[in-house]
Scaffold this motif. Sequence first.
Motif, PDB file in Angstrom:
ATOM      1  N   UNK A  45     -44.014  -5.265   0.552  1.00  0.00           N
ATOM      2  CA  UNK A  45     -43.012  -5.548  -0.269  1.00  0.00           C
ATOM      3  C   UNK A  45     -41.570  -5.291   0.733  1.00  0.00           C
ATOM      4  N   UNK A  46     -40.628  -5.891   0.156  1.00  0.00           N
ATOM      5  CA  UNK A  46     -39.213  -5.675   1.003  1.00  0.00           C
ATOM      6  C   UNK A  46     -38.613  -4.359   0.595  1.00  0.00           C
ATOM      7  N   UNK A  47     -37.410  -4.123   1.341  1.00  0.00           N
ATOM      8  CA  UNK A  47     -36.618  -2.754   0.788  1.00  0.00           C
ATOM      9  C   UNK A  47     -36.032  -3.184  -0.527  1.00  0.00           C
ATOM     10  N   UNK A  83     -45.066 -10.166  15.109  1.00  0.00           N
ATOM     11  CA  UNK A  83     -46.362 -10.397  14.198  1.00  0.00           C
ATOM     12  C   UNK A  83     -45.966 -10.465  12.666  1.00  0.00           C
ATOM     13  N   UNK A  84     -44.944  -9.690  12.404  1.00  0.00           N
ATOM     14  CA  UNK A  84     -44.539  -9.719  10.967  1.00  0.00           C
ATOM     15  C   UNK A  84     -43.883 -10.927  10.593  1.00  0.00           C
ATOM     16  N   UNK A  85     -42.957 -11.531  11.796  1.00  0.00           N
ATOM     17  CA  UNK A  85     -42.379 -12.766  11.352  1.00  0.00           C
ATOM     18  C   UNK A  85     -43.459 -13.905  11.172  1.00  0.00           C
ATOM     19  N   UNK A  86     -44.486 -14.112  11.868  1.00  0.00           N
ATOM     20  CA  UNK A  86     -45.450 -15.052  11.743  1.00  0.00           C
ATOM     21  C   UNK A  86     -46.177 -14.872  10.468  1.00  0.00           C
ATOM     22  N   UNK A  87     -46.303 -13.810  10.108  1.00  0.00           N
ATOM     23  CA  UNK A  87     -47.021 -13.270   8.701  1.00  0.00           C
ATOM     24  C   UNK A  87     -46.065 -13.630   7.456  1.00  0.00           C
ATOM     25  N   UNK A  88     -44.896 -13.575   7.627  1.00  0.00           N
ATOM     26  CA  UNK A  88     -43.797 -13.682   6.560  1.00  0.00           C
ATOM     27  C   UNK A  88     -43.453 -12.454   5.833  1.00  0.00           C
ATOM     28  N   UNK A  89     -43.898 -11.209   6.373  1.00  0.00           N
ATOM     29  CA  UNK A  89     -43.724  -9.872   5.733  1.00  0.00           C
ATOM     30  C   UNK A  89     -42.510  -9.234   6.380  1.00  0.00           C
ATOM     31  N   UNK A  90     -41.782  -8.283   5.751  1.00  0.00           N
ATOM     32  CA  UNK A  90     -40.588  -7.613   6.095  1.00  0.00           C
ATOM     33  C   UNK A  90     -41.093  -6.147   6.708  1.00  0.00           C
ATOM     34  N   UNK A  91     -40.428  -5.866   7.652  1.00  0.00           N
ATOM     35  CA  UNK A  91     -40.450  -4.480   8.123  1.00  0.00           C
ATOM     36  C   UNK A  91     -38.958  -3.984   8.030  1.00  0.00           C
ATOM     37  N   UNK A  92     -39.032  -2.591   7.936  1.00  0.00           N
ATOM     38  CA  UNK A  92     -37.620  -1.912   7.787  1.00  0.00           C
ATOM     39  C   UNK A  92     -37.371  -0.845   8.938  1.00  0.00           C
ATOM     40  N   UNK A  93     -36.443  -1.460   9.722  1.00  0.00           N
ATOM     41  CA  UNK A  93     -36.225  -0.691  11.198  1.00  0.00           C
ATOM     42  C   UNK A  93     -34.900   0.326  11.050  1.00  0.00           C
ATOM     43  N   UNK A  94     -34.970   1.321  11.597  1.00  0.00           N
ATOM     44  CA  UNK A  94     -33.941   2.333  11.467  1.00  0.00           C
ATOM     45  C   UNK A  94     -33.564   2.819  12.867  1.00  0.00           C
ATOM     46  N   UNK A 213     -31.474 -11.645  10.802  1.00  0.00           N
ATOM     47  CA  UNK A 213     -31.557 -13.040  10.521  1.00  0.00           C
ATOM     48  C   UNK A 213     -32.871 -13.355   9.914  1.00  0.00           C
ATOM     49  N   UNK A 214     -33.916 -13.093  10.600  1.00  0.00           N
ATOM     50  CA  UNK A 214     -35.334 -13.438  10.229  1.00  0.00           C
ATOM     51  C   UNK A 214     -35.884 -12.598   9.158  1.00  0.00           C
ATOM     52  N   UNK A 215     -34.898 -11.837   8.384  1.00  0.00           N
ATOM     53  CA  UNK A 215     -35.544 -11.347   7.184  1.00  0.00           C
ATOM     54  C   UNK A 215     -35.808  -9.851   7.247  1.00  0.00           C
TER      55      UNK A 215
END
Length: 327
Positions: A45-47, A83-94, A213-215
Amino acid sequence: MPNLTIVMYHYVRDLKHSRYPEIKGLDINLFKEQLQYIRTYYNVIKMRDVFESLKRNYTLPKNSLLLTFDDAYKDHFEFVFPVLDALGIQGSFFPPGKAISEHRVLDVNKIHFILASVENKEPVIKDLYSLLDTYRNEYNLDQNEDYFNKLAIANRFDTSEIVFIKRMLQKILPEKLRNIILNNLFSKYVSKDEEAFSRELYMNIDQLKCMLRHGMYIGSHGWNHYWLDTLSRDQQEQEIKLSLNFLQNVGCDTSEWAMCYPYGATNDSLISLLKRYNCKLALSTEVGLVNSANDDPFTYKRLDTNDLPKDKDAESNEWTLQIIKTS
């Protein structure tokens, strides 16, 4: 019952072909395998989904999982993000703001790379003891053996010697002395050019903007990457303000935002300030799953990458079964 799994990552890189293959990180190929395992059993899921669930008008999908990445290493941009962008899933970066803005290397990272530079840790301890001897009277320090006997307790990831070095250089010694000793050891074992090493280690502002920009989600990891529970309330507030200014420079929406505590350290003073500044949730380093309906959103637990299989064909493990059984 738990309905959310949050996974924590730090170094994710092509370990075998890196300059520091001994760094405690996750090889990119194992990360890809683990993602396949995750996508078999979980809904990534997304944040924003977590924010919405806290408003009580949104139910998280079954077997929800949030991917989180601490410290904004350049690894995350070069290896994880594609990898995440190609799969269309979100990572949360801190990202820790100061390290990126001022091109400094975090104390915790200096320690990591000092340790990764030597197979035998005894020379590092010997050098640390020598420096403690030099500054003992000036800083009224205890005896070396007393520190070791008190702090050298192995944990699930590190030997007693490594725990001793980390604790001494992260928290126990006065900040001024920590900086003196760390800079001495970093210069000897890793690099004499801290700025160049920092630019190599961390993402820059443009890379963070690109991921946004890429989600991808970008949240706060403090400014100085301090143990925030050791600071006064005024110092805590300054950390929050500096971090939010940094996020605004990246282009993040700070009307609702997430905090990731450096070292997992927090207290009531900090949490009250976070709420005042519109923070909606904060991530700890305590191991466990989240019940989004009942758990305090300012002490959300996380799993380490090592708590889930790194084999795409692995059977569901104990943590996965807990989620599946309650969904």
